[in-house]
Design a protein around this motif. Structure first.
Motif, PDB file in Angstrom:
ATOM      1  N   ASP A 256       0.610  -1.287  -0.020  1.00  0.00           N
ATOM      2  CA  ASP A 256      -0.047  -0.083   0.203  1.00  0.00           C
ATOM      3  C   ASP A 256       1.089   1.234   0.035  1.00  0.00           C
ATOM      4  O   ASP A 256       1.972   1.433   0.718  1.00  0.00           O
ATOM      5  CB  ASP A 256      -0.817   0.206   1.302  1.00  0.00           C
ATOM      6  CG  ASP A 256      -1.799  -1.009   1.212  1.00  0.00           C
ATOM      7  OD1 ASP A 256      -2.873  -1.045   0.241  1.00  0.00           O
ATOM      8  OD2 ASP A 256      -1.885  -1.667   2.454  1.00  0.00           O
ATOM      9  N   ASP A 257       0.671   2.185  -1.018  1.00  0.00           N
ATOM     10  CA  ASP A 257       1.462   3.613  -0.855  1.00  0.00           C
ATOM     11  C   ASP A 257       0.414   4.581  -1.344  1.00  0.00           C
ATOM     12  O   ASP A 257      -0.769   4.395  -1.607  1.00  0.00           O
ATOM     13  CB  ASP A 257       2.799   3.414  -1.513  1.00  0.00           C
ATOM     14  CG  ASP A 257       2.769   3.183  -2.997  1.00  0.00           C
ATOM     15  OD1 ASP A 257       1.307   3.297  -3.643  1.00  0.00           O
ATOM     16  OD2 ASP A 257       3.613   2.989  -3.470  1.00  0.00           O
ATOM     17  N   SER A 261      -3.460   1.074  -3.500  1.00  0.00           N
ATOM     18  CA  SER A 261      -3.253  -0.230  -2.416  1.00  0.00           C
ATOM     19  C   SER A 261      -2.965  -1.481  -3.111  1.00  0.00           C
ATOM     20  O   SER A 261      -2.981  -1.540  -4.291  1.00  0.00           O
ATOM     21  CB  SER A 261      -4.878  -0.370  -2.138  1.00  0.00           C
ATOM     22  OG  SER A 261      -5.496  -0.988  -3.037  1.00  0.00           O
ATOM     23  N   TYR A 264      -5.311  -3.517  -4.987  1.00  0.00           N
ATOM     24  CA  TYR A 264      -5.609  -3.066  -6.171  1.00  0.00           C
ATOM     25  C   TYR A 264      -4.700  -3.542  -7.236  1.00  0.00           C
ATOM     26  O   TYR A 264      -4.652  -3.874  -8.336  1.00  0.00           O
ATOM     27  CB  TYR A 264      -5.797  -1.533  -6.120  1.00  0.00           C
ATOM     28  CG  TYR A 264      -5.795  -0.988  -7.688  1.00  0.00           C
ATOM     29  CD1 TYR A 264      -6.921  -1.009  -8.301  1.00  0.00           C
ATOM     30  CD2 TYR A 264      -4.739  -0.225  -8.102  1.00  0.00           C
ATOM     31  CE1 TYR A 264      -7.099  -0.522  -9.700  1.00  0.00           C
ATOM     32  CE2 TYR A 264      -4.887   0.223  -9.292  1.00  0.00           C
ATOM     33  CZ  TYR A 264      -6.089   0.136 -10.093  1.00  0.00           C
ATOM     34  OH  TYR A 264      -6.129   0.708 -11.403  1.00  0.00           O
TER      35      TYR A 264
ATOM     36  N   ASP B 909      -7.626   3.081  -7.502  1.00  0.00           N
ATOM     37  CA  ASP B 909      -7.796   2.108  -6.743  1.00  0.00           C
ATOM     38  C   ASP B 909      -8.966   2.031  -6.058  1.00  0.00           C
ATOM     39  O   ASP B 909      -9.798   1.476  -5.779  1.00  0.00           O
ATOM     40  CB  ASP B 909      -6.735   1.818  -5.833  1.00  0.00           C
ATOM     41  CG  ASP B 909      -6.150   2.951  -4.866  1.00  0.00           C
ATOM     42  OD1 ASP B 909      -6.578   4.001  -5.514  1.00  0.00           O
ATOM     43  OD2 ASP B 909      -5.494   2.881  -3.903  1.00  0.00           O
ATOM     44  N   ARG B 910      -9.384   3.554  -5.765  1.00  0.00           N
ATOM     45  CA  ARG B 910     -10.701   3.803  -5.129  1.00  0.00           C
ATOM     46  C   ARG B 910     -11.747   3.389  -6.099  1.00  0.00           C
ATOM     47  O   ARG B 910     -12.896   3.020  -5.504  1.00  0.00           O
ATOM     48  CB  ARG B 910     -10.656   5.416  -4.749  1.00  0.00           C
ATOM     49  CG  ARG B 910      -9.808   5.522  -3.162  1.00  0.00           C
ATOM     50  CD  ARG B 910      -9.689   7.281  -3.009  1.00  0.00           C
ATOM     51  NE  ARG B 910      -9.078   7.332  -1.852  1.00  0.00           N
ATOM     52  CZ  ARG B 910      -9.082   8.629  -1.309  1.00  0.00           C
ATOM     53  NH1 ARG B 910      -9.536   9.783  -2.051  1.00  0.00           N
ATOM     54  NH2 ARG B 910      -8.359   8.650   0.008  1.00  0.00           N
TER      55      ARG B 910
END
Lengths: 285, 923
Positions: A256-257, A261, A264, B909-910
């Motif tokens: 995660d950064d 994520s 993802y 990603d969101r």
């Protein structure tokens, strides 16, 4: 007082490296941004841009490999007219390294030495089975790229060694390659994930060998060996994307950064692999 | 430092030989040693491209070329583009004509990159230009005008407009300060300094919150040859506090004992240039004791949380409230005809990221101090710096340089107190140029927000009945503009609609984050995200078309706003929304067809279209904000306009002059500008709140007319007499006067006939329920966004923006389009990519702003519904343009995918997580 030397010959450069601690600078596109509070002139710098022998891209008959001199820039790769079509993955990567300013200055070899998990050159060269030619006091050694980068910003390069070339073997069979980079904006992207795919074909058009690699999803870009094995032997016209298993993502260890994520990244990487395989399959079929 | 070595190379065809520190950046050799300051420095990391030069014909970032390898090199800079007679090249002329330079700080980098492209490809297509320019960031223009200027550089460049007397307003004249920007000769904050200037660098807290102690600073100074002083709080002769709202000034020049945010100044080193450049700031004797920081406003509100400021219980800086009608009753109405939707939204810190880092110098002149720096607010700088130095305001002179982008961040003090203190105390001029990391860490940000709202409408007639809004804003460690945001948001959170029952509450909470301040829209872009996306949900729930629903509820003249203000005129929202109808209909049909195709072909791609409306009050909220303009004639036959409204790229130098020329009745070409300078130009207020065209422009009308009246009186000419200037001979109809004969009557400003006028827009205070007349005028607008979404990756591509704005009167349509395109690009960044995380994204590759390829075609539709107060009916535009973009994009994403995402930015990603959610949690 820190020193700056612009080496005139490879031997001079190696002598310097053998005699003290130097930071090697070529394109400068990683060296300058990493300077402590932006102030240059605090450590000994060995500038190798004057070493004409390290320039250019050419085919090395004896090694049956394309030789990218350590000073070959991204622009050199992008504009090289005589590279075979299966260099497409690296050429696509070259177009996406920063803007033209970075491509004109930054070197492919420097990208490998900097060993960022997000290095754009690593996935294509890894998939192409590239080797790194390294000169040192004991002579020249050649190491597979897969072994050369050992971790985040870590390589096997000893303080008295320098990279002199990248060797990309030509297996002498038809091939196709592709590269996809995913970021949140159009240009100047540090990738969330990127993939390179290389497919080699036999006389019948079946896949004889495959390279599939993923960057920005582990400390070092990784090859998806199980997937590659599944690809070998597939006849032309196969839906290659369908061969990707969810478990192929097990080879990745994303984090995660601020860019994305971990979950993802893992999912997106496999999506990119499927798309890249499809593009590659079309190109080669 | 490494010993200097001689290098010989050519710059713009001229051979130069110069001793260089071998690892010195080419940018510094050009700027500091050769005086070629046209090459700009934006980041020193290859992230922004502002420093692009051609090295042996190829564009490179000069900030990453070590001087030691220049021997024999051929370097081309922006100074080499013009002809030997100084005439601009076709490309430079194209930039000027197409409005491709706004603030001008990225212009040299753009020009050099484009020059290399045009040598290979004289008539490039848009894709080729975008490819070539992708490495140069621009924060002002939204890129589209730059792309056009490059594409057309080798076509015949249209002639500049030179309007006749009375024809300046409405004309697309070249920006009056544009030529130096395209020539690379404009002087920005970092571009001029006295030869004997000392250099200043600031030591800042590496911790979000920490106690600190200094060791022996005198010994440290003595041990470092060339170092003159280390300044700390103990050296501040006046008040060690500053702030844009005087009553709340709470930010120390140097922290005392405890630093409240990462990036806060604790000391400054002053000394000879090389000594200070090479000093390792981390070697200063300072001991840090990190403390647990408050990084979240919820945590800062928690019972027992430490106080960021002792006098502010609960860490509350300010609250805002607007209340009208009975919102509780309206929203709890059991009538099944009333439909309510509710939602929450959040945004993070957003960085202004002007490509010019804060910079400037100061020099002591007797008992006065002069500060030459980039700023948006010269008179506020003057007063605050005077208090810091313990001087009268008149003892401080602020001379703003050209400003390489501001967007609100250069309203607050930055370098000014440090250079002023250094120069005052040492007696020598002192200069300071922020690094990019320093600029990002130390300066203000857009307020992070956590908002919730409920909004209701009647199914039967589609009318809004009530909106209840509540917002918490992270105002960071210091007050800055926090109260302004807290006050402005409740006034605007209804959007430009008729809402009979309304309540909006806001809270600005201190944390140990960077100070949140002014950023284009003062909190309204954040509230518009929630309010406009909820309106789409409500329209859907009512079964109404989303655009029609807005048009139905749009405010009108004669109807009260949520503060009870009733405008008799100048309410253009309905026309803005209606201006989108044709595109809405077209885009809806195109989207439906494209999505049907994608679905049939199994492609994971969907298109969507969204609209959002906006209103925004011009000027300060219920506070006086006068502007004064002086204009006069000189004995040598020039109109001299003392124009103190700082032009940060938005165009006030041009717009105010256009307005004044027409009010006076002389051609614009006669007007010479006297730029902002607190010794020479009267106070035109700060460049913020979209007030310069509206407020200063109106002052320019009044001053122009007053001068005209004076001329007519002096020449005894009739009121309708046409004025003309013929050399030094001034004509008014049949009458004439040789101004040269008045040379003896010149005033202190050298003017023989002059007028000075002030305008303060009429407002009325807000009462305890937020009822009143906060603004004399609102700007109105609506955006339509067309997007394409990659469903599998969650990546959003904005394909087109159509932006309708009621500007009252378009004084210069080219400049307004530039504002629209630039504002829209910042709105796009807010929606999709911008998120500042202290300590993590303090550079321009970790903090993402849009690049050339991120900006789609922007179509600007200007509505001119003249405003009663505005100059020639004109209103502000600077902030209006940013507000509707993000919500329009979010609505388009929802249209494409059915998914509502209101936590910004909507990164891949969101969005992907939101797209997956229904699969993983069956309803």
């Amino acid at each position: 007082m820190p020193r700056y030397v612009r080496a005139r010959t490879l031997d001079e450069a190696l002598d310097r490296l053998a005699a003290g601690r130097w930071r090697v600078i070529a394109g400068g596109t990683d060296v300058f941004p990493a300077l402590a509070d932006g102030q240059p002139g605090r450590e000994d710098m060995l500038d190798i841009t004057g070493l004409a022998a390290l320039r250019g891209i050419r085919f090395d008959e004896s090694a049956r490999a394309w030789r990218l001199g350590a000073l070959a820039t991204w622009t050199d790769v992008r504009t090289a007219a005589d590279l075979p079509p299966w260099f497409r993955a690296l050429k696509l990567a070259a177009r996406e390294v920063g803007g033209v300013q970075i491509q004109n200055a930054g070197t492919v070899a420097g990208n490998l030495c900097n060993a960022s998990p997000a290095a754009d050159g690593v996935p294509p060269l890894l998939a192409l089975d590239a080797r790194v030619e390294i000169a040192g006091p004991g002579g020249v050694r050649v190491e597979p790229l897969a072994a050369f980068i050992t971790g985040v910003r870590r390589t096997t390069l000893a303080p008295d060694e320098m990279v002199t070339a990248i060797l990309v073997p030509d297996p002498g069979r038809p091939g196709a390659s592709d590269f996809l980079k995913l970021g949140t904006r159009h240009s100047l992207v540090i990738s969330i994930a990127m993939v390179a795919v290389v497919l080699w074909r036999d006389e019948a058009g079946a896949i004889a060998a495959a390279g599939v690699s993923v960057g920005s999803c582990a400390p070092v870009a990784v090859r998806l060996g199980a997937l590659e094995a599944r690809l070998v032997g597939q006849p032309p016209g196969t839906d290659l994307a369908a061969l990707v298993h969810e478990s192929d993502g097990d080879a990745l260890s994303p984090i995660d950064d601020v860019r994305a994520s971990a979950a993802y990244r893992r999912e997106a990487a496999l999506t990119l692999v499927r798309r890249s395989l499809a593009r590659c399959g079309e190109a080669a079929a | 430092m490494t010993d200097p070595v001689p290098v010989s190379f050519t710059v713009n065809g001229r051979a130069v030989s110069v001793p260089v520190e071998p690892m010195r950046r080419l940018t510094e050799v050009l700027r500091e040693q050769l005086g070629l300051t046209g090459t700009k420095v934006g980041c020193d990391a290859g992230d922004c491209g502002a420093c692009t030069v051609l090295l042996d014909g190829a564009p490179v970032c000069a900030c990453m070329v070590p001087a030691g390898r220049l021997e024999g090199a051929d370097v081309e800079t922006v100074e080499g583009l013009a002809g030997p007679d100084g005439s601009s090249s076709a490309l430079q002329e194209s930039f000027l004509r197409h409005g491709a330079a706004q603030c001008g700080i990225c212009t040299p980098g753009m020009l050099m990159t484009a020059t290399a492209l045009l040598r290979e490809t004289p008539h490039p297509g848009a894709a080729e230009v975008i490819d070539a320019l992708g490495g140069v960031l621009c924060r002002c223009t939204g890129y589209r005008k730059i792309i056009t200027a490059v594409m057309r550089a080798n076509d015949p460049v249209p002639l500049a407009e030179t309007p006749a007397a009375g024809g300046a307003v409405g004309a697309r004249v070249d920006r009056l300060d544009g030529r130096p920007k395209v020539l690379g000769s404009d002087v920005f904050g970092a571009d001029a300094w006295p030869a004997d200037a000392l250099r200043v660098r600031v030591l800042r807290s590496p911790h979000h919150r920490a106690r600190f102690r200094f060791g022996d600073l005198d010994a440290f100074t003595a041990a470092h040859p060339g170092l003159v002083r280390v300044l700390t709080a103990a050296d501040v002769p006046g008040r060690n506090l500053f702030g844009v709202i005087p009553a709340l000034a709470d930010q120390p020049v140097f922290a005392e004992g405890e630093a409240r945010y990462r990036g806060e100044a604790v000391a400054a080193v002053v000394g000879e240039d090389a000594a200070v450049r090479h000093l390792d700031l981390e070697s200063l004797p300072v001991t840090w004791e990190p403390l647990d920081p408050l990084l979240d406003p919820e945590a800062a509100r928690a019972e027992g949380a430490p106080l960021v400021h002792a006098g502010r219980p609960g860490n509350v800086l300010a609250r805002g409230l607007v209340r009208r009608g009975d919102v509780d009753g309206a929203l709890s109405d059991p009538d099944p005809d009333v439909v309510t939707v509710a939602g929450t939204s959040s945004t993070g810190f957003v960085e202004h990221a002007p490509i010019e880092p804060e910079s400037g110098f100061a020099q002591r002149v007797g008992d006065r101090i002069e500060i030459v720096a980039c700023t948006q607010a010269p008179y506020m700088d003057r007063d605050d710096t005077a208090a810091i130095l313990g001087l009268d305001p008149e003892a401080v002179r602020i001379i703003p340089t050209a400003v390489g982008g501001g967007f609100g961040t250069k309203l607050d003090l930055s370098v000014q107190p440090y250079v002023a203190l250094a120069a005052w105390i040492t007696g020598q001029p002192a200069r300071l140029v922020y690094t990019r990391a320093e600029s990002m860490a130390a300066t203000t940000k857009r307020h992070p927000s956590r908002l919730s709202a409920r909004v209701a409408a009647r199914r039967s007639d589609g009318r809004l009945v009530g909106l209840d809004f509540s917002g918490m804003f992270d105002t960071g460690a210091y007050a800055s503009w926090g109260p302004t945001v807290a006050n402005r948001v409740p006034v605007h959170a209804s959007g430009p609609y008729q809402v009979p029952h309304y309540r909006a509450r806001s809270l600005a909470v201190h944390t140990n984050g960077p100070p949140s301040g002014a950023f284009r829209g003062f909190g309204v872009p954040q509230s518009a995200v929630l309010q406009e996306t909820l309106l789409d949900e409500l329209a859907d729930a009512l079964g109404r078309d989303r655009l029609d629903f807005r048009i139905l509820n749009a405010l009108e003249a004669g109807r009260p706003t949520v503060t009870g203000q009733v405008f008799a005129q100048g309410v253009g929202i309905r026309r803005c929304l209606e201006a989108l109808r044709e595109d809405w209909t077209r885009a809806r049909a195109e989207v439906a067809a494209a999505n049907a195709r994608a679905e049939a072909e199994g492609r994971p791609e969907r298109r969507g279209v969204g609209v959002a409306g906006m209103w925004y009050g011009c000027g300060n909220t219920s506070l006086p904000n006068p502007s004064t303009i002086r204009v006069g004639l000189t004995a040598d036959g020039r109109v001299r306009l003392h124009q103190g409204a700082v032009d940060i790229g938005q165009g006030s130098n041009t717009v105010v002059a256009q307005i004044c020329a027409d009010a006076l009745g002389l051609p614009l070409a006669c007007v010479a500008l006297v730029g902002a300078d607190t010794d020479r130009t009267p106070d035109a207020g700060k460049t913020s709140a979209s007030r310069q065209t509206f407020v200063t422009g109106k002052a320019a009308v009044l001053a122009g007319r007053a001068l005209r009246d004076r001329i007519l009186l002096r020449l005894n000419a009739p009121p309708d007499a046409a004025l003309a200037l013929d050399g030094t001979v001034l004509r008014a109809g049949e009458r004439s006067l040789d101004l040269a004969t008045l040379a003896g009557e010149a005033d202190a400003h050298g003017l023989v006939l002059a007028a000075e006028e002030t305008f303060d827009p009429p407002t009325a205070p807000l009462d305890e329920n937020g009822q009143g007349e906060p603004y004399a005028a609102f700007g109105w607008g609506a955006h339509l966004a067309e997007v394409r979404v990659d469903l599998d990756l969650g990546r959003v591509y904005v394909e087109r923006l159509i932006c309708a704005h009621d500007v009252g009167r378009a004084v210069n349509p080219t400049l307004i389009e530039g504002q629209v395109e630039g504002g829209a690009s910042q709105g796009l960044g807010l929606a999709l990519m911008e998120r500042y995380v202290p300590g993590l994204t303090e550079d321009l590759h970790g903090y993402l702003i849009p690049t050339a390829g991120d900006m789609p075609e922007v179509v600007t539709r200007l509505i001119e519904d003249p405003d009663l107060h505005g100059p020639y009916g004109a209103k502000g535009i600077g902030e209006q343009v940013l507000i509707p973009t993000a919500p329009a994009i979010l609505n388009a994403i929802r249209d494409a995918t059915g998914v509502v995402v209101r936590d910004l930015p909507v990164t891949p990603d969101r969005l992907r997580a939101a797209l997956r959610a229904p699969l993983e949690t069956p309803a």
